[in-house]
Design an enzyme around this catalytic site. Sequence first.
Site, PDB file in Angstrom:
ATOM      1  N   GLU A 168      73.417  46.436  31.231  1.00 41.10           N
ATOM      2  CA  GLU A 168      73.715  45.049  30.849  1.00 41.10           C
ATOM      3  C   GLU A 168      73.879  44.102  32.036  1.00 41.10           C
ATOM      4  O   GLU A 168      74.840  43.331  32.107  1.00 41.10           O
ATOM      5  CB  GLU A 168      74.976  45.024  29.976  1.00 41.10           C
ATOM      6  CG  GLU A 168      74.823  45.862  28.726  1.00 41.10           C
ATOM      7  CD  GLU A 168      76.091  45.946  27.876  1.00 41.10           C
ATOM      8  OE1 GLU A 168      77.074  45.262  28.193  1.00 41.10           O
ATOM      9  OE2 GLU A 168      76.071  46.699  26.897  1.00 41.10           O
ATOM     10  N   ASP A 278      72.456  50.766  15.922  1.00 45.75           N
ATOM     11  CA  ASP A 278      73.248  50.594  14.704  1.00 45.75           C
ATOM     12  C   ASP A 278      72.809  49.289  14.063  1.00 45.75           C
ATOM     13  O   ASP A 278      72.326  48.390  14.746  1.00 45.75           O
ATOM     14  CB  ASP A 278      74.773  50.658  14.958  1.00 45.75           C
ATOM     15  CG  ASP A 278      75.262  49.788  16.101  1.00 45.75           C
ATOM     16  OD1 ASP A 278      74.567  48.819  16.471  1.00 45.75           O
ATOM     17  OD2 ASP A 278      76.368  50.063  16.612  1.00 45.75           O
TER      18      ASP A 278
HETATM   19  O1  G2I Z   1      80.002  47.447  22.796  1.00 47.84           O
HETATM   20  C1  G2I Z   1      79.086  48.328  22.259  1.00 47.84           C
HETATM   21  C2  G2I Z   1      78.309  49.034  23.322  1.00 47.84           C
HETATM   22  C3  G2I Z   1      77.417  48.045  24.066  1.00 47.84           C
HETATM   23  N1  G2I Z   1      76.618  48.678  25.056  1.00 47.84           N
HETATM   24  C4  G2I Z   1      77.314  49.501  26.007  1.00 47.84           C
HETATM   25  C5  G2I Z   1      78.215  50.500  25.308  1.00 47.84           C
HETATM   26  O2  G2I Z   1      78.943  51.224  26.256  1.00 47.84           O
HETATM   27  C6  G2I Z   1      79.145  49.790  24.343  1.00 47.84           C
HETATM   28  O3  G2I Z   1      79.966  50.812  23.760  1.00 47.84           O
HETATM   29  C7  G2I Z   1      81.254  50.413  23.402  1.00 47.84           C
HETATM   30  C8  G2I Z   1      81.970  51.574  22.775  1.00 47.84           C
HETATM   31  O4  G2I Z   1      81.301  51.910  21.594  1.00 47.84           O
HETATM   32  C9  G2I Z   1      83.409  51.186  22.436  1.00 47.84           C
HETATM   33  O5  G2I Z   1      84.115  52.346  22.017  1.00 47.84           O
HETATM   34  O6  G2I Z   1      81.937  49.977  24.535  1.00 47.84           O
HETATM   35  C10 G2I Z   1      83.219  49.476  24.200  1.00 47.84           C
HETATM   36  C11 G2I Z   1      83.847  48.867  25.425  1.00 47.84           C
HETATM   37  O7  G2I Z   1      83.106  47.827  25.895  1.00 47.84           O
HETATM   38  C12 G2I Z   1      84.074  50.587  23.643  1.00 47.84           C
HETATM   39  O8  G2I Z   1      85.302  50.071  23.244  1.00 47.84           O
HETATM   40  C13 G2I Z   1      86.418  50.606  23.865  1.00 47.84           C
HETATM   41  C14 G2I Z   1      87.588  49.682  23.632  1.00 47.84           C
HETATM   42  O9  G2I Z   1      87.287  48.448  24.254  1.00 47.84           O
HETATM   43  C15 G2I Z   1      88.789  50.276  24.248  1.00 47.84           C
HETATM   44  O10 G2I Z   1      89.897  49.465  23.970  1.00 47.84           O
HETATM   45  C16 G2I Z   1      89.015  51.683  23.723  1.00 47.84           C
HETATM   46  O11 G2I Z   1      90.101  52.281  24.402  1.00 47.84           O
HETATM   47  O12 G2I Z   1      86.685  51.874  23.321  1.00 47.84           O
HETATM   48  C17 G2I Z   1      87.775  52.509  23.939  1.00 47.84           C
HETATM   49  C18 G2I Z   1      87.899  53.943  23.391  1.00 47.84           C
HETATM   50  O13 G2I Z   1      88.009  53.896  21.999  1.00 47.84           O
END
Ligand code: G2I
Length: 688
Positions: A168, A278
């Site tokens: 990104e 998704d």
């Molecule tokens: O945002 C969707 C995806 C976009 N592209 C890059 C990916 O790495 C990203 O994945 C998401 C995860 O699916 C989430 O799970 O990235 C997020 C963070 O930017 C993730 O969220 C984080 C929360 O922000 C945290 O508060 C939490 O502790 O997930 C963590 C674990 O559940």
Amino acid sequence: MKALKRLGARRAAVLPLLAVAALVTPAAATAAPDAHDAVRASTLGAQAAQSGRYFGAAVAAGRLGDGVYTGILDREFNAVTPENEMKWDTTERSRGSFNFGPGDQIVNHAVAHGQRVRGHTLVWHSQLPGWVSSIQDANTLRSVMNNHITTVANHYKGRVYAWDVVNEAFADNGSGQHRPSVFQNLLGDGFIEQAFRTARSADPAAKLCYNDYSIEDWNSAKTQGVYRMVRDFKSRGVPIDCVGFQSHFGAGGPPGNFQTTLSNFAALGVDVQLTELDIAQAPAAAYTNTVRACMNVARCTGITVWGIRDSDSWRSGENPLLFDRNGNKKAAYRSALTALGGTPTTQRATATTTATATARKSAAPATRSAAALPSSFSWSSSGPLIAPKPDSTHDIAGIKDPTVVYYNGKYHVFASTARAAGYNLVYLNFSDWSQAGSATHHYLDRTAVGAGYRAAPQVFYNAPQRLWYLVYQTGNASYSTNPDISNPNGWSAPRNFYSSMPDIIRRNIGNGYWVDMWVICDSANCYLFSSDDNGHLYRSQTTVGQFPNGFTNTVIAAQDSKYNLFEASNVYKVQGTNQYLLIVEAVGSDGRRYFRSWTSGSLAGSWSPLAASESNPFARANKVSFPSGAWTKDVSHGEMIRAGYDQTLTIPNCRLQYLYQGLNPNASGDYNSLPWRLGLLTQTNSTC
Ligand code: G2I
């Protein structure tokens, strides 16, 4: 194959019709498989593997203790991406202090289940610890970034198939430029190139990807910006192998020109992958369109959905995934599977049944699908795809006994070279079967493998040791190792598994030959199978930890008459089941080679007939259609196209493919000088 073959096609006519029904094993046979279960064997990963692709899911380490979750994961997916566990805020929360625990949990799970791993992600402006974003000078940041990439990539070397090196980095504002970030602000545009170069040095075998969202629409400025960067990288030799299209879509699904975008990037000479798929509300048609776009582009090598059940999704309010909160397959699942070329299962595999069955069996995820393979097989064969390529010092007559893995976007084939003077080995690789014939042949007698008698190779990746193994016969059972399968010069000199021929073989071999050594491991033990051209299949064993330091406890795993249980045995784990498949080459009543098959619930167990007779063979020329001409009557020594490449030797449970040696039926004369060629069988009676 054997050292000095003496059974030619000419002998055939005088061989008696042999009784083939019973394979005598030391223990009682287990119950015959239930053929009806085969209908339910179709899964996303196995189906994607049929076209050399993977179908993966983002996985959270914290959910690996959930049996429903891992039940679906291990049944359906052959790739994983750690959802958060390899991000900087987990792997290096404070400077120089690395934490690989959560990432390792996922990688170990994946390796144990034959799933490839996409590493996500080395450099990203988000989920970045404060100590990095507050760095103020370029030199410090450069060395911190390089150290991070090197340390993380090194740790996972050999276990990560592809890295999202930079994630990104482009802006959403329609400028087609990079977004502001600490990396961009201090290091300028060059930080991306720097990151890719560092990653390549750290793990030369991993595919290096640039990953981003909202780059699926060919007409968007962001897509064009990324496209220009990839074109520039390719033109200047900056190491980039793939582009990840995250594919977080709204309910309308992908833009109409998504396939165009994928093809245009692929035309730059990179693989393309859907990395975080998704779709809001998961409309079935939107999933169909998305999967089709990938299937229609040869270099679209895989699809990853960003989570398993809706409740696992970062967008859980939008129910965007293929499984509902209870783990039931949704309509979107069936359209994805169909678009991959599979046939979704009907009633019994739908919703509640699957979820409850999975929940019930969470301790032993695959027991119910123990009969994934049918009890009879029909095949279609290619013409000869690989023929010898003699050079001034290699007057090769035949190419034989192939072993093959699909790894890093390529088929890697090792085979015996046969000529009057004897046997040695050759290596070739190619990305597509259409290119198999034009691949360069690398003769391994020029490497440390050495000249002299080496034959019947078997290749696999030993994941615990992060090392490739080539097992072959030299009179003993020998092996070489190599950190890089694509480097023919990387193989070590031969070492032996045994100090000498085990006594039990010496007592039973008669006038036969000790041939066709084959190694397969489960989670605890490795086994070495071998044949004696005298009706015995032997099995020795060691632990996974002790491998390759010797094999002991050699027993007769199966026996029959000499020609009924001749040689060239292969043993595999059937993906998504608790079954192992054994196939052994037999000599038919007409003297032609064919294969018989058995299954077992464990590698050290007894083998029950599957398609094990001359009239119901596993693979025999008379059960094969030859659309491009019947070039062989022998279906002889070969190897299955596997679903993975590690020591578990996992094969798909559906639409099998078998690379085999065949022969012009009119050829005769000295056995070593026969013109063997390699062709590919594809199963035609699959239910997927
Ligand atoms: O945002 C969707 C995806 C976009 N592209 C890059 C990916 O790495 C990203 O994945 C998401 C995860 O699916 C989430 O799970 O990235 C997020 C963070 O930017 C993730 O969220 C984080 C929360 O922000 C945290 O508060 C939490 O502790 O997930 C963590 C674990 O559940």
